[in-house]
Design a protein around this motif. Structure first.
Motif, PDB file in Angstrom:
ATOM      1  N   ASP A  25      -4.977   8.179  -0.751  1.00 35.19           N
ATOM      2  CA  ASP A  25      -4.176   9.378  -0.469  1.00 35.19           C
ATOM      3  C   ASP A  25      -3.783   9.437   1.004  1.00 35.19           C
ATOM      4  OD1 ASP A  25      -4.357  10.156  -3.116  1.00 35.19           O
ATOM      5  OD2 ASP A  25      -5.989  11.579  -2.767  1.00 35.19           O
ATOM      6  N   LYS A  26      -4.738   9.128   1.879  1.00 37.35           N
ATOM      7  CA  LYS A  26      -4.477   9.146   3.325  1.00 37.35           C
ATOM      8  C   LYS A  26      -3.386   8.139   3.673  1.00 37.35           C
ATOM      9  CE  LYS A  26      -6.706   7.505   7.550  1.00 37.35           C
ATOM     10  NZ  LYS A  26      -5.990   6.256   7.581  1.00 37.35           N
ATOM     11  N   CYS A  27      -3.504   6.941   3.119  1.00 37.05           N
ATOM     12  CA  CYS A  27      -2.554   5.875   3.435  1.00 37.05           C
ATOM     13  C   CYS A  27      -1.178   6.131   2.817  1.00 37.05           C
ATOM     14  CB  CYS A  27      -3.108   4.531   2.997  1.00 37.05           C
ATOM     15  SG  CYS A  27      -4.552   4.028   3.991  1.00 37.05           S
ATOM     16  N   LEU A  28      -1.150   6.695   1.637  1.00 37.05           N
ATOM     17  CA  LEU A  28       0.138   7.079   1.048  1.00 37.05           C
ATOM     18  C   LEU A  28       0.840   8.102   1.942  1.00 37.05           C
ATOM     19  CD1 LEU A  28      -0.607   7.329  -2.775  1.00 37.05           C
ATOM     20  CD2 LEU A  28       1.124   5.870  -1.701  1.00 37.05           C
ATOM     21  N   ALA A  29       0.066   9.018   2.488  1.00 39.58           N
ATOM     22  CA  ALA A  29       0.632  10.048   3.367  1.00 39.58           C
ATOM     23  C   ALA A  29       1.177   9.445   4.657  1.00 39.58           C
ATOM     24  CB  ALA A  29      -0.420  11.111   3.680  1.00 39.58           C
ATOM     25  N   GLU A  30       0.649   8.294   5.069  1.00 44.01           N
ATOM     26  CA  GLU A  30       1.112   7.644   6.297  1.00 44.01           C
ATOM     27  C   GLU A  30       2.412   6.860   6.106  1.00 44.01           C
ATOM     28  OE1 GLU A  30      -2.012   5.347   8.103  1.00 44.01           O
ATOM     29  OE2 GLU A  30      -3.339   7.082   8.245  1.00 44.01           O
ATOM     30  N   LEU A  31       2.754   6.563   4.854  1.00 46.66           N
ATOM     31  CA  LEU A  31       4.029   5.902   4.592  1.00 46.66           C
ATOM     32  C   LEU A  31       5.162   6.892   4.813  1.00 46.66           C
ATOM     33  CD1 LEU A  31       3.279   3.983   1.255  1.00 46.66           C
ATOM     34  CD2 LEU A  31       3.506   2.986   3.531  1.00 46.66           C
ATOM     35  N   ARG A  71      11.368  -4.757  -1.188  1.00 50.48           N
ATOM     36  CA  ARG A  71      11.061  -3.494  -0.503  1.00 50.48           C
ATOM     37  C   ARG A  71       9.730  -2.929  -0.996  1.00 50.48           C
ATOM     38  NH1 ARG A  71      15.643   1.211  -0.170  1.00 50.48           N
ATOM     39  NH2 ARG A  71      14.400   2.752   0.928  1.00 50.48           N
ATOM     40  N   ILE A  72       9.525  -2.971  -2.302  1.00 52.86           N
ATOM     41  CA  ILE A  72       8.266  -2.502  -2.895  1.00 52.86           C
ATOM     42  C   ILE A  72       7.121  -3.374  -2.405  1.00 52.86           C
ATOM     43  CG2 ILE A  72       6.985  -2.370  -5.079  1.00 52.86           C
ATOM     44  CD1 ILE A  72       8.889  -0.028  -4.671  1.00 52.86           C
ATOM     45  N   MET A  73       7.316  -4.687  -2.367  1.00 58.10           N
ATOM     46  CA  MET A  73       6.269  -5.596  -1.929  1.00 58.10           C
ATOM     47  C   MET A  73       5.842  -5.282  -0.489  1.00 58.10           C
ATOM     48  SD  MET A  73       6.311  -9.749  -1.702  1.00 58.10           S
ATOM     49  CE  MET A  73       7.281  -9.754  -0.202  1.00 58.10           C
ATOM     50  N   ARG A  74       6.806  -5.036   0.393  1.00 56.98           N
ATOM     51  CA  ARG A  74       6.473  -4.715   1.785  1.00 56.98           C
ATOM     52  C   ARG A  74       5.705  -3.398   1.876  1.00 56.98           C
ATOM     53  NH1 ARG A  74      11.638  -6.957   2.528  1.00 56.98           N
ATOM     54  NH2 ARG A  74      12.602  -4.908   2.551  1.00 56.98           N
ATOM     55  N   SER A  75       6.120  -2.403   1.122  1.00 53.53           N
ATOM     56  CA  SER A  75       5.422  -1.113   1.137  1.00 53.53           C
ATOM     57  C   SER A  75       4.012  -1.246   0.576  1.00 53.53           C
ATOM     58  CB  SER A  75       6.204  -0.064   0.333  1.00 53.53           C
ATOM     59  OG  SER A  75       7.422   0.240   0.967  1.00 53.53           O
ATOM     60  N   LYS A  76       3.857  -2.027  -0.493  1.00 51.33           N
ATOM     61  CA  LYS A  76       2.525  -2.247  -1.066  1.00 51.33           C
ATOM     62  C   LYS A  76       1.618  -2.950  -0.072  1.00 51.33           C
ATOM     63  CE  LYS A  76       2.002  -4.087  -5.054  1.00 51.33           C
ATOM     64  NZ  LYS A  76       2.169  -4.923  -6.262  1.00 51.33           N
ATOM     65  N   GLN A  77       2.160  -3.912   0.667  1.00 47.04           N
ATOM     66  CA  GLN A  77       1.360  -4.638   1.650  1.00 47.04           C
ATOM     67  C   GLN A  77       0.885  -3.691   2.747  1.00 47.04           C
ATOM     68  OE1 GLN A  77       0.213  -7.631   1.247  1.00 47.04           O
ATOM     69  NE2 GLN A  77      -0.867  -7.646   3.173  1.00 47.04           N
ATOM     70  N   LYS A  78       1.760  -2.837   3.241  1.00 46.10           N
ATOM     71  CA  LYS A  78       1.369  -1.848   4.255  1.00 46.10           C
ATOM     72  C   LYS A  78       0.267  -0.945   3.713  1.00 46.10           C
ATOM     73  CE  LYS A  78       5.822  -1.459   6.589  1.00 46.10           C
ATOM     74  NZ  LYS A  78       6.967  -0.572   6.844  1.00 46.10           N
ATOM     75  N   LEU A  79       0.434  -0.510   2.476  1.00 43.97           N
ATOM     76  CA  LEU A  79      -0.538   0.374   1.842  1.00 43.97           C
ATOM     77  C   LEU A  79      -1.877  -0.340   1.686  1.00 43.97           C
ATOM     78  CD1 LEU A  79      -0.893   3.173   0.527  1.00 43.97           C
ATOM     79  CD2 LEU A  79      -0.166   2.135  -1.623  1.00 43.97           C
ATOM     80  N   LYS A  80      -1.861  -1.590   1.263  1.00 47.50           N
ATOM     81  CA  LYS A  80      -3.090  -2.366   1.073  1.00 47.50           C
ATOM     82  C   LYS A  80      -3.851  -2.522   2.385  1.00 47.50           C
ATOM     83  CE  LYS A  80      -4.730  -6.879  -0.459  1.00 47.50           C
ATOM     84  NZ  LYS A  80      -4.349  -8.184  -1.000  1.00 47.50           N
ATOM     85  N   ILE A  81      -3.142  -2.889   3.443  1.00 43.10           N
ATOM     86  CA  ILE A  81      -3.775  -3.054   4.758  1.00 43.10           C
ATOM     87  C   ILE A  81      -4.395  -1.743   5.217  1.00 43.10           C
ATOM     88  CG2 ILE A  81      -3.297  -3.479   7.208  1.00 43.10           C
ATOM     89  CD1 ILE A  81      -1.206  -5.577   6.201  1.00 43.10           C
ATOM     90  N   VAL A  83      -5.443   0.823   3.398  1.00 41.14           N
ATOM     91  CA  VAL A  83      -6.611   1.176   2.573  1.00 41.14           C
ATOM     92  C   VAL A  83      -7.796   0.299   2.968  1.00 41.14           C
ATOM     93  CG1 VAL A  83      -7.554   1.153   0.229  1.00 41.14           C
ATOM     94  CG2 VAL A  83      -5.289   2.117   0.656  1.00 41.14           C
ATOM     95  N   GLN A  84      -7.564  -0.995   3.201  1.00 44.15           N
ATOM     96  CA  GLN A  84      -8.660  -1.883   3.603  1.00 44.15           C
ATOM     97  C   GLN A  84      -9.243  -1.446   4.953  1.00 44.15           C
ATOM     98  OE1 GLN A  84      -6.627  -5.661   3.371  1.00 44.15           O
ATOM     99  NE2 GLN A  84      -7.455  -6.085   1.337  1.00 44.15           N
ATOM    100  N   GLU A  85      -8.388  -1.092   5.883  1.00 46.12           N
ATOM    101  CA  GLU A  85      -8.873  -0.628   7.195  1.00 46.12           C
ATOM    102  C   GLU A  85      -9.615   0.692   7.071  1.00 46.12           C
ATOM    103  OE1 GLU A  85      -5.376  -0.550   9.651  1.00 46.12           O
ATOM    104  OE2 GLU A  85      -5.399  -2.720   9.939  1.00 46.12           O
ATOM    105  N   CYS A  86      -9.123   1.562   6.226  1.00 46.02           N
ATOM    106  CA  CYS A  86      -9.761   2.863   6.013  1.00 46.02           C
ATOM    107  C   CYS A  86     -11.169   2.698   5.449  1.00 46.02           C
ATOM    108  CB  CYS A  86      -8.905   3.703   5.071  1.00 46.02           C
ATOM    109  SG  CYS A  86      -9.623   5.287   4.580  1.00 46.02           S
TER     110      CYS A  86
END
Length: 88
Positions: A25-31, A71-81, A83-86
Motif C-alpha cells: 500500500d505504501k509503495c503503491l501510494a508512492e507511484l 509501461r506496466i513492466m517498468r511500473s511493476k519493477q519500481k513497485l517491486k523494488i 516493496v523489497q526495500e520496505c
C-alpha cells in the motif's frame, strides 16, 4: 538378475519472500497517480475480459499493446523494488 532403481529427489523450490500489504500500500501510494491507476486497472480482470481490457486501455492511451506492456513492466519493477526495500 540385478535391477537398479534410480530415485531422483528434487530440491524444494525456495520460498518467495511474502510481502507485507502495508508495504505494498505504501509503495503503491508512492507511484504517480497515473501509474498506480494503470497498474490496478491492468490487473483487474481475468482471461478473455483481461485481453479486451488491455485493448481498451492501449486504445485509450493511444499506444500499442506492446508499449502498454512495457509501461506496466517498468511500473511493476519500481513497485517491486520499493516493496523489497520496505520489507528489508
Amino acid at each position: 538378475m540385478l535391477i537398479l532403481t534410480t530415485v531422483i529427489i528434487a530440491a524444494k523450490a525456495p520460498e518467495e519472500q511474502s510481502f507485507s500489504s502495508e508495504c505494498l500500500d505504501k509503495c503503491l501510494a508512492e507511484l504517480s497517480p497515473e501509474s498506480r491507476t494503470l497498474l490496478l486497472d491492468y490487473f483487474s480482470e481475468a482471461r478473455q475480459a483481461k485481453i479486451e481490457l488491455h485493448r481498451r486501455i492501449s486504445k485509450g492511451l493511444n499506444t500499442t499493446q506492446t508499449a502498454l506492456r512495457m509501461r506496466i513492466m517498468r511500473s511493476k519493477q519500481k513497485l517491486k523494488i520499493c516493496v523489497q526495500e520496505c520489507m528489508a
